[in-house]
Design an enzyme around this catalytic site. Structure first.
Site, short mmCIF file in Angstrom:
data_model
loop_
_atom_site.label_atom_id
_atom_site.label_comp_id
_atom_site.label_asym_id
_atom_site.label_seq_id
_atom_site.Cartn_x
_atom_site.Cartn_y
_atom_site.Cartn_z
N SER A 28 0.82 -1.22 0.00
CA SER A 28 0.00 0.00 0.00
C SER A 28 0.85 1.27 0.00
O SER A 28 1.72 1.44 0.86
CB SER A 28 -0.92 0.03 1.23
OG SER A 28 -1.87 -1.00 1.17
N HIS A 59 -2.99 0.20 -4.75
CA HIS A 59 -2.53 -1.03 -5.38
C HIS A 59 -2.89 -0.96 -6.86
O HIS A 59 -4.05 -1.12 -7.25
CB HIS A 59 -3.18 -2.25 -4.71
CG HIS A 59 -2.71 -2.48 -3.31
ND1 HIS A 59 -1.70 -3.37 -3.01
CD2 HIS A 59 -3.08 -1.92 -2.14
CE1 HIS A 59 -1.49 -3.35 -1.70
NE2 HIS A 59 -2.33 -2.48 -1.15
N HIS A 81 -5.80 -9.08 -1.33
CA HIS A 81 -5.85 -9.45 0.08
C HIS A 81 -7.02 -10.39 0.34
O HIS A 81 -8.05 -10.32 -0.35
CB HIS A 81 -6.01 -8.22 0.98
CG HIS A 81 -4.99 -7.15 0.76
ND1 HIS A 81 -5.04 -6.28 -0.31
CD2 HIS A 81 -3.89 -6.81 1.47
CE1 HIS A 81 -4.01 -5.45 -0.25
NE2 HIS A 81 -3.29 -5.74 0.82
N TYR A 83 -9.05 -10.16 2.75
CA TYR A 83 -10.22 -9.40 3.21
C TYR A 83 -11.05 -8.83 2.06
O TYR A 83 -12.20 -8.43 2.27
CB TYR A 83 -9.83 -8.30 4.18
CG TYR A 83 -8.96 -7.19 3.61
CD1 TYR A 83 -9.46 -6.25 2.72
CD2 TYR A 83 -7.63 -7.08 4.00
CE1 TYR A 83 -8.66 -5.24 2.22
CE2 TYR A 83 -6.82 -6.07 3.51
CZ TYR A 83 -7.34 -5.15 2.61
OH TYR A 83 -6.54 -4.16 2.11
N GLU A 84 -10.49 -8.82 0.84
CA GLU A 84 -11.27 -8.39 -0.32
C GLU A 84 -12.22 -9.48 -0.82
O GLU A 84 -13.00 -9.24 -1.74
CB GLU A 84 -10.33 -7.98 -1.45
CG GLU A 84 -9.45 -6.78 -1.13
CD GLU A 84 -8.43 -6.52 -2.21
OE1 GLU A 84 -8.80 -5.95 -3.26
OE2 GLU A 84 -7.25 -6.90 -2.03
N ALA A 111 2.67 -2.06 4.03
CA ALA A 111 2.43 -1.00 5.00
C ALA A 111 1.97 -1.66 6.29
O ALA A 111 1.17 -2.60 6.27
CB ALA A 111 1.35 -0.04 4.48
N MET A 209 -1.99 -6.54 7.18
CA MET A 209 -3.05 -7.38 6.64
C MET A 209 -2.63 -8.14 5.39
O MET A 209 -3.47 -8.51 4.57
CB MET A 209 -4.28 -6.51 6.32
CG MET A 209 -4.80 -5.71 7.50
SD MET A 209 -6.15 -4.59 7.03
CE MET A 209 -6.27 -3.57 8.50
N SER A 210 -1.32 -8.39 5.23
CA SER A 210 -0.84 -9.06 4.01
C SER A 210 0.45 -9.81 4.30
O SER A 210 0.77 -10.12 5.45
CB SER A 210 -0.59 -8.00 2.92
OG SER A 210 0.52 -7.18 3.27
N ASN A 233 1.82 4.01 10.86
CA ASN A 233 1.07 4.50 12.03
C ASN A 233 1.47 3.69 13.25
O ASN A 233 2.11 2.64 13.14
CB ASN A 233 -0.44 4.35 11.79
CG ASN A 233 -0.84 2.92 11.48
OD1 ASN A 233 -0.79 2.49 10.32
ND2 ASN A 233 -1.21 2.16 12.49
N HIS A 246 -7.37 4.53 6.04
CA HIS A 246 -6.50 4.11 4.93
C HIS A 246 -5.85 5.31 4.24
O HIS A 246 -4.75 5.19 3.70
CB HIS A 246 -7.31 3.30 3.92
CG HIS A 246 -6.45 2.62 2.89
ND1 HIS A 246 -5.48 1.70 3.20
CD2 HIS A 246 -6.43 2.74 1.52
CE1 HIS A 246 -4.90 1.28 2.09
NE2 HIS A 246 -5.45 1.89 1.07
#
Length: 274
Positions: A28, A59, A81, A83-84, A111, A209-210, A233, A246
């Protein structure tokens, strides 16, 4: 034929006479790192059968081939991902296609959120290990023995020689490169403060998340792996009244891209790749 082999065939047709032993996945906000690729040619993920199409901002969904620091390389601008809604077998299909094309080294970027006060947003962290918090694994189901064994070791999932080369490059380029453990959370929501406290107790240094699914597929296929997190963050609850979104991730990713590019360009010059 397998889906990843079909994808490799399509890439060969779209990018004829374009070979590489190294592949780089951009996470990301880091897609602009591909701007440094010379003698480039590209193909959209949409034109490669089986490649999942990223739906997340930051992306680009494009496969670029060219040279970085004089080395031939495939660069994947973006990833899909879980989650998609993509099955994990689809999420890792690009990694398997890279292996079918002759790639031997996989460099992953992402990220991530920091779980350490001394690792502020804007930092880089080299992964030394990971925790799979998701409970999911792309290797669940029948084993494809043409890729790798049913059971395989993950003790040194992140290659120690590549690790040393990254540290040499960071020192040479005066880039601060932290080391730590990455925890994969499924997402798409950011974590709760309670989860962040738990992850810190477990020994995680960053959360994202990846990446972990790709590492599992790559190790299964015998690829060497290096991975770097761009810290965007602090984890939830670590900064009073901070709200995570995001857009903030993308903005920080853009600032991190400069130091990430500098590090990667030097890293690719290292004799470890000869």
């Amino acid at each position: 034929m397998t889906p990843y082999y079909d994808a490799a065939v399509a890439i060969r047709k779209a990018l004829p006479q374009r070979d590489a032993k190294i592949a780089l996945v951009l996470g990301s906000g880091l897609g602009d790192v591909a701007d440094a690729v010379e003698d480039s040619a590209s193909v959209s993920f949409a034109d490669i059968p089986g490649f999942p199409k990223p739906s997340v901002d930051g992306h680009h969904g494009k496969l670029v081939h060219g040279t970085l620091s004089g080395r031939k390389i495939f660069v994947l601008q973006g990833r899909a991902h879980a989650y998609e809604g993509h099955p994990l077998s689809d999420v890792v299909l690009p990694v398997r296609a890279m292996e079918a094309l002759g790639v031997e080294t996989l460099i992953l970027t992402n990220a991530a959120g920091s779980l350490r006060e001394d690792m502020a947003p804007g930092s880089l962290m080299m992964l030394t290990d990971h925790i799979n918090w998701s409970g999911a694994n792309p290797l669940t189901g029948p084993n494809d023995a043409t890729l790798g064994p049913r059971f395989f070791d993950m003790t040194t999932a992140y290659d120690t020689a590549l690790h040393a080369a990254l540290m040499r490059s960071a020192k040479a380029e005066n880039v601060v490169l932290h080391e730590g453990v990455y925890l994969w959370a499924l997402g798409p929501n950011f974590e709760t403060p309670a989860e962040i406290r738990a992850f810190r107790i477990l020994g995680a240094d960053a959360v994202g998340m990846s990446t972990v699914p790709e590492v599992l597929a790559a190790r299964h296929a015998g690829l060497k792996i290096a991975a770097i997190s761009g810290i965007t963050n602090f984890g939830a609850g670590m900064v009073a009244n901070e709200i995570l979104d995001h857009a903030h991730t993308l903005a920080q990713g853009a600032t991190i891209a400069e130091s990430m590019t500098k590090l990667l360009l030097h890293f690719l010059k290292d004799p470890v790749h000869d």
